[in-house]
Design a protein around this motif. Structure first.
Motif, PDB file in Angstrom:
ATOM      1  N   THR A  95      -3.615 -15.416   4.493  1.00 20.71           N
ATOM      2  CA  THR A  95      -2.907 -15.065   5.712  1.00 20.71           C
ATOM      3  C   THR A  95      -1.838 -16.111   5.961  1.00 20.71           C
ATOM      4  OG1 THR A  95      -4.458 -16.302   7.080  1.00 20.71           O
ATOM      5  CG2 THR A  95      -4.923 -13.960   6.743  1.00 20.71           C
ATOM      6  N   GLY A  96      -0.993 -15.879   6.901  1.00 22.72           N
ATOM      7  CA  GLY A  96       0.020 -16.864   7.274  1.00 22.72           C
ATOM      8  C   GLY A  96       1.381 -16.509   6.739  1.00 22.72           C
ATOM      9  N   THR A  97       1.650 -16.769   5.470  1.00 21.72           N
ATOM     10  CA  THR A  97       2.978 -16.531   4.909  1.00 21.72           C
ATOM     11  C   THR A  97       3.032 -15.249   4.093  1.00 21.72           C
ATOM     12  OG1 THR A  97       2.470 -17.859   2.952  1.00 21.72           O
ATOM     13  CG2 THR A  97       3.473 -18.997   4.819  1.00 21.72           C
ATOM     14  N   SER A  98       2.067 -14.380   4.254  1.00 20.72           N
ATOM     15  CA  SER A  98       2.000 -13.156   3.471  1.00 20.72           C
ATOM     16  C   SER A  98       2.832 -12.048   4.100  1.00 20.72           C
ATOM     17  CB  SER A  98       0.552 -12.688   3.354  1.00 20.72           C
ATOM     18  OG  SER A  98      -0.244 -13.688   2.766  1.00 20.72           O
ATOM     19  N   ASP A  99       3.336 -11.146   3.253  1.00 21.77           N
ATOM     20  CA  ASP A  99       4.055  -9.958   3.702  1.00 21.77           C
ATOM     21  C   ASP A  99       3.203  -8.734   3.415  1.00 21.77           C
ATOM     22  OD1 ASP A  99       6.403 -11.290   4.542  1.00 21.77           O
ATOM     23  OD2 ASP A  99       7.076 -11.401   2.462  1.00 21.77           O
ATOM     24  N   ILE A 100       3.236  -7.760   4.305  1.00 21.98           N
ATOM     25  CA  ILE A 100       2.506  -6.512   4.129  1.00 21.98           C
ATOM     26  C   ILE A 100       3.525  -5.376   4.147  1.00 21.98           C
ATOM     27  CG2 ILE A 100       0.777  -4.942   5.082  1.00 21.98           C
ATOM     28  CD1 ILE A 100      -0.524  -7.400   6.394  1.00 21.98           C
ATOM     29  N   TYR A 101       3.520  -4.565   3.093  1.00 23.71           N
ATOM     30  CA  TYR A 101       4.422  -3.422   2.983  1.00 23.71           C
ATOM     31  C   TYR A 101       3.572  -2.155   2.978  1.00 23.71           C
ATOM     32  CZ  TYR A 101       7.570  -7.086   1.382  1.00 23.71           C
ATOM     33  OH  TYR A 101       8.314  -8.228   1.290  1.00 23.71           O
ATOM     34  N   LEU A 102       3.840  -1.234   3.896  1.00 27.46           N
ATOM     35  CA  LEU A 102       3.063  -0.008   4.005  1.00 27.46           C
ATOM     36  C   LEU A 102       3.946   1.199   3.756  1.00 27.46           C
ATOM     37  CD1 LEU A 102       1.132  -0.862   7.274  1.00 27.46           C
ATOM     38  CD2 LEU A 102       0.254  -0.987   4.950  1.00 27.46           C
ATOM     39  N   MET A 103       3.513   2.047   2.853  1.00 35.94           N
ATOM     40  CA  MET A 103       4.123   3.354   2.638  1.00 35.94           C
ATOM     41  C   MET A 103       5.637   3.262   2.457  1.00 35.94           C
ATOM     42  SD  MET A 103       1.231   4.859   2.819  1.00 35.94           S
ATOM     43  CE  MET A 103       1.542   6.598   2.837  1.00 35.94           C
ATOM     44  N   GLN A 104       6.106   2.353   1.632  1.00 33.80           N
ATOM     45  CA  GLN A 104       7.538   2.120   1.452  1.00 33.80           C
ATOM     46  C   GLN A 104       8.298   3.319   0.927  1.00 33.80           C
ATOM     47  OE1 GLN A 104       7.127  -1.583  -0.907  1.00 33.80           O
ATOM     48  NE2 GLN A 104       8.800  -2.235   0.412  1.00 33.80           N
ATOM     49  N   ASN A 105       7.753   4.014  -0.035  1.00 30.68           N
ATOM     50  CA  ASN A 105       8.486   5.092  -0.701  1.00 30.68           C
ATOM     51  C   ASN A 105       7.870   6.450  -0.417  1.00 30.68           C
ATOM     52  OD1 ASN A 105      10.248   3.219  -2.003  1.00 30.68           O
ATOM     53  ND2 ASN A 105       8.546   2.699  -3.348  1.00 30.68           N
ATOM     54  N   ASN A 106       7.260   6.601   0.736  1.00 32.42           N
ATOM     55  CA  ASN A 106       6.529   7.820   1.040  1.00 32.42           C
ATOM     56  C   ASN A 106       7.086   8.507   2.273  1.00 32.42           C
ATOM     57  OD1 ASN A 106       4.266   5.564   0.168  1.00 32.42           O
ATOM     58  ND2 ASN A 106       4.166   7.449  -0.982  1.00 32.42           N
TER      59      ASN A 106
ATOM     60  N   THR B 256      -4.516  -2.015  -7.899  1.00 37.42           N
ATOM     61  CA  THR B 256      -5.751  -1.242  -7.842  1.00 37.42           C
ATOM     62  C   THR B 256      -5.349   0.152  -7.400  1.00 37.42           C
ATOM     63  OG1 THR B 256      -6.981  -3.214  -7.170  1.00 37.42           O
ATOM     64  CG2 THR B 256      -8.066  -1.090  -6.849  1.00 37.42           C
ATOM     65  N   SER B 257      -5.717   1.175  -8.183  1.00 32.51           N
ATOM     66  CA  SER B 257      -5.293   2.541  -7.862  1.00 32.51           C
ATOM     67  C   SER B 257      -6.470   3.491  -7.843  1.00 32.51           C
ATOM     68  CB  SER B 257      -4.291   3.053  -8.900  1.00 32.51           C
ATOM     69  OG  SER B 257      -3.108   2.322  -8.839  1.00 32.51           O
ATOM     70  N   ALA B 258      -6.375   4.486  -6.984  1.00 29.08           N
ATOM     71  CA  ALA B 258      -7.323   5.592  -6.955  1.00 29.08           C
ATOM     72  C   ALA B 258      -6.528   6.852  -7.240  1.00 29.08           C
ATOM     73  CB  ALA B 258      -8.001   5.690  -5.594  1.00 29.08           C
TER      74      ALA B 258
ATOM     75  N   LEU C 186       0.851  -1.178   0.000  1.00 26.74           N
ATOM     76  CA  LEU C 186       0.000   0.000   0.000  1.00 26.74           C
ATOM     77  C   LEU C 186       0.889   1.231   0.000  1.00 26.74           C
ATOM     78  CD1 LEU C 186      -2.794   1.347   0.240  1.00 26.74           C
ATOM     79  CD2 LEU C 186      -2.519   1.189   2.727  1.00 26.74           C
ATOM     80  N   ASN C 187       0.726   2.090  -0.995  1.00 27.57           N
ATOM     81  CA  ASN C 187       1.485   3.333  -1.093  1.00 27.57           C
ATOM     82  C   ASN C 187       0.531   4.474  -1.424  1.00 27.57           C
ATOM     83  OD1 ASN C 187       4.441   2.815  -0.798  1.00 27.57           O
ATOM     84  ND2 ASN C 187       3.963   1.281  -2.340  1.00 27.57           N
TER      85      ASN C 187
ATOM     86  N   THR D 282      -2.428   9.979  -5.422  1.00 30.34           N
ATOM     87  CA  THR D 282      -2.744   8.599  -5.795  1.00 30.34           C
ATOM     88  C   THR D 282      -2.607   7.662  -4.603  1.00 30.34           C
ATOM     89  OG1 THR D 282      -1.929   8.970  -8.038  1.00 30.34           O
ATOM     90  CG2 THR D 282      -2.154   6.691  -7.355  1.00 30.34           C
ATOM     91  N   ILE D 283      -3.565   6.747  -4.478  1.00 33.79           N
ATOM     92  CA  ILE D 283      -3.486   5.645  -3.529  1.00 33.79           C
ATOM     93  C   ILE D 283      -3.333   4.383  -4.362  1.00 33.79           C
ATOM     94  CG2 ILE D 283      -4.641   4.357  -1.694  1.00 33.79           C
ATOM     95  CD1 ILE D 283      -6.446   6.915  -1.370  1.00 33.79           C
ATOM     96  N   ALA D 284      -2.298   3.594  -4.109  1.00 37.92           N
ATOM     97  CA  ALA D 284      -2.064   2.377  -4.904  1.00 37.92           C
ATOM     98  C   ALA D 284      -1.950   1.172  -3.976  1.00 37.92           C
ATOM     99  CB  ALA D 284      -0.797   2.516  -5.731  1.00 37.92           C
ATOM    100  N   PHE D 285      -2.693   0.120  -4.297  1.00 38.27           N
ATOM    101  CA  PHE D 285      -2.632  -1.142  -3.572  1.00 38.27           C
ATOM    102  C   PHE D 285      -2.283  -2.234  -4.563  1.00 38.27           C
ATOM    103  CE2 PHE D 285      -4.707  -5.087  -2.150  1.00 38.27           C
ATOM    104  CZ  PHE D 285      -4.039  -5.260  -0.942  1.00 38.27           C
ATOM    105  N   THR D 286      -1.278  -3.026  -4.246  1.00 36.62           N
ATOM    106  CA  THR D 286      -0.846  -4.109  -5.114  1.00 36.62           C
ATOM    107  C   THR D 286      -0.822  -5.400  -4.317  1.00 36.62           C
ATOM    108  OG1 THR D 286       0.568  -2.586  -6.332  1.00 36.62           O
ATOM    109  CG2 THR D 286       0.977  -4.920  -6.665  1.00 36.62           C
ATOM    110  N   SER D 287      -1.345  -6.450  -4.908  1.00 37.70           N
ATOM    111  CA  SER D 287      -1.216  -7.775  -4.300  1.00 37.70           C
ATOM    112  C   SER D 287      -0.881  -8.766  -5.393  1.00 37.70           C
ATOM    113  CB  SER D 287      -2.508  -8.190  -3.587  1.00 37.70           C
ATOM    114  OG  SER D 287      -3.544  -8.422  -4.511  1.00 37.70           O
ATOM    115  N   THR D 288      -0.051  -9.741  -5.040  1.00 39.61           N
ATOM    116  CA  THR D 288       0.213 -10.818  -5.982  1.00 39.61           C
ATOM    117  C   THR D 288      -0.693 -11.964  -5.591  1.00 39.61           C
ATOM    118  OG1 THR D 288       1.990 -11.581  -4.549  1.00 39.61           O
ATOM    119  CG2 THR D 288       2.637 -10.231  -6.405  1.00 39.61           C
ATOM    120  N   PRO D 289      -1.433 -12.557  -6.476  1.00 41.42           N
ATOM    121  CA  PRO D 289      -1.372 -12.432  -7.927  1.00 41.42           C
ATOM    122  C   PRO D 289      -2.388 -11.476  -8.541  1.00 41.42           C
ATOM    123  CG  PRO D 289      -2.716 -14.309  -7.383  1.00 41.42           C
ATOM    124  CD  PRO D 289      -2.285 -13.683  -6.063  1.00 41.42           C
ATOM    125  N   ASN D 290      -3.100 -10.673  -7.740  1.00 40.03           N
ATOM    126  CA  ASN D 290      -4.214  -9.885  -8.264  1.00 40.03           C
ATOM    127  C   ASN D 290      -3.838  -8.610  -8.993  1.00 40.03           C
ATOM    128  OD1 ASN D 290      -6.335 -11.597  -7.500  1.00 40.03           O
ATOM    129  ND2 ASN D 290      -6.149 -10.899  -5.399  1.00 40.03           N
TER     130      ASN D 290
END
Length: 108
Positions: A65-76, A23-25, A6-7, A12-20
């Motif tokens: 859930t379980g083995t997933s990673d969540i990255y928030l605001m990495q480049n902000n 999605t951006s606003a 999530l960035n 712009t608000i951008a959410f990315t998930s693999t494999p989906n």
């Protein structure tokens, strides 16, 4: 596992998930405090800015859930006031309740 990212920028608000995918606003005015929420479930990913849905996209895989990673605001720059993770997609009414209960903390 699945990665979630999530960035946000000033417009712009951008959410990315693999494999989906992404999605951006766009055309958002992001100054001051905002509650950004993302829900993924029932074949749809939705992005909310405060309590308004600002983007949605079809998805092919359920959130995991379980083995997933969540990255928030990495480049902000800026501050992250709160972070919540639910094991299901919240409804628009539930998003409103969370936003309504948090906005007083930030002078809104």
């Amino acid at each position: 596992g699945t990665d979630y990212k999530l960035n946000a920028s000033s417009t712009t608000i951008a959410f990315t998930s693999t494999p989906n995918g992404n999605t951006s606003a766009t055309s958002q005015t992001l100054t001051g405090w905002h509650m950004i929420a993302v829900t993924t479930g029932a074949g749809t990913t939705k992005i909310y800015n405060n309590n308004s849905e600002v983007a949605s996209a079809s998805t092919t895989a359920a959130a995991t859930t379980g083995t997933s990673d969540i990255y928030l605001m990495q480049n902000n720059t800026g501050n992250l006031g709160s972070f919540f993770f639910y094991q299901r997609a919240l409804t628009a009414t539930e998003i409103w309740y969370v936003w309504n209960n948090l906005k007083g903390r930030y002078g809104l």
